[in-house]
Design a protein around this motif. Structure first.
Motif, mmCIF file in Angstrom:
data_model
loop_
_atom_site.group_PDB
_atom_site.id
_atom_site.type_symbol
_atom_site.label_atom_id
_atom_site.label_comp_id
_atom_site.label_asym_id
_atom_site.label_seq_id
_atom_site.Cartn_x
_atom_site.Cartn_y
_atom_site.Cartn_z
ATOM 1 N N LEU A 8 0.800 -1.217 0.000
ATOM 2 C CA LEU A 8 0.000 0.000 0.000
ATOM 3 C C LEU A 8 0.835 1.271 0.000
ATOM 4 O O LEU A 8 0.320 2.344 -0.318
ATOM 5 N N TYR A 11 0.848 3.479 -3.181
ATOM 6 C CA TYR A 11 -0.448 4.123 -3.417
ATOM 7 C C TYR A 11 -0.694 5.261 -2.429
ATOM 8 O O TYR A 11 -1.286 6.283 -2.784
ATOM 9 N N VAL A 14 1.182 8.274 -3.586
ATOM 10 C CA VAL A 14 0.576 8.930 -4.737
ATOM 11 C C VAL A 14 -0.749 9.593 -4.367
ATOM 12 O O VAL A 14 -1.210 10.514 -5.062
ATOM 13 N N LEU A 15 -1.355 9.186 -3.257
ATOM 14 C CA LEU A 15 -2.688 9.660 -2.891
ATOM 15 C C LEU A 15 -2.794 11.177 -2.779
ATOM 16 O O LEU A 15 -3.742 11.755 -3.332
#
Length: 287
Positions: A8, A11, A14-15
């Motif tokens: 995770l 991600y 990048v969130l």
């Protein structure tokens, strides 16, 4: 648990950028598309009618203005390349310990606002300004000669205002090459021209690619330079969108023109990337 967190992690990194992109690009773009399909006016309001004719009317009415905007953007981008590449090359390979100073001198005028820089450019190009005035007074230029209110003035202003967007990417690409690659080419009996054409230029393509994208897009959609430096026959599509939105209150038409411009620029960048070879550019950037 630790393995799941590891999966995770990318991600989650990048969130924040994804949320920022969604909030300030995707959502406004969706609203602009929705508004471009509406009909109505400021008095009675606007309602969604899926009026696709806003797009066809915009292209048929302002097709010449779209073409002029893209042409001015291409000319300004080409001029930026012609000016920026030699300057960036000299700074990267001849600047020595003063590279930062030279870059700062290039960027120094851009600490002033965009509008003021364009107004200053207008004062320089005016008929009785510090450049054309003495030339006309000495009989070098004829009385009817003028630069202001012409396409040349608009392209000159675009080139001046967006020059750093071309200089910096090219400089970064050239800085990564270093003089040792050129020296190795010379050791293999390559001339200066061959060393540049076969070593420096291919390795600097990522900078040129980034500079073209960063220059062509804002130059083609600009309206300040055409407003201050151009005349009635030098209107760009940005001027039309500004007038439709603020003066006429034709929000659907302005939105349709804006989205059409964005689509044309995206298609142009895609074709440019395919023609140049984006994969080749990325491979050169990794070297």
């Amino acid at each position: 648990m630790a393995r799941r967190r590891g999966r995770l992690a990318p991600y989650l990194m990048v969130l924040p950028g994804g949320l920022w992109l969604a909030a300030f690009f995707l959502v406004p773009a969706a609203l602009m598309v929705s508004l471009s399909l509406q009909t109505g006016n400021l008095v009675d309001g606007f309602r969604q009618t899926l009026h696709w004719q806003n797009y066809t009317d915009g292209l048929s009415t302002y097709g010449d203005t779209f073409a002029r905007s893209l042409w001015y953007g291409l000319l300004a981008t080409a001029a930026c390349i012609a000016i920026s590449y030699p300057a960036a090359y000299w700074i990267a390979f001849r600047g020595g310990r003063h590279k930062t100073t030279y870059l700062f001198l290039i960027l120094l005028p851009y600490f002033v606002s965009f509008i003021l820089r364009t107004v200053a450019w207008k004062l320089v190009l005016t008929d009785n300004g510090p450049v054309l005035g003495p030339l006309r007074d000495n009989g070098i230029l004829p009385d009817g000669f003028r630069v202001l209110d012409t396409g040349f003035a608009v392209v000159s202003g675009l080139t001046y205002n967006f020059l750093p967007f071309m200089v910096l990417p090219i400089y970064v690409a050239l800085e990564r090459i270093g003089p040792h690659a050129v020296e190795a080419a010379r050791d293999l009996y390559a001339s200066r021209v061959q060393a540049f054409a076969r070593v420096v230029l291919p390795l600097s393509l990522p900078g040129v690619f980034a500079g073209v994208v960063m220059t062509f897009v804002p130059a083609s959609s600009d309206y300040v330079n055409a407003e201050l430096l151009g005349g009635p026959h030098n209107t760009m599509i940005g001027n039309v969108i500004q007038a439709e939105y603020f003066n006429s209150g034709a929000y659907p038409t302005a939105s349709a023109l804006s989205f059409t411009l964005m689509a044309i620029l995206l298609a142009g960048i895609f074709l440019y990337a395919r023609t140049l070879g984006a994969r080749h550019v990325l491979e050169a950037a990794r070297r």
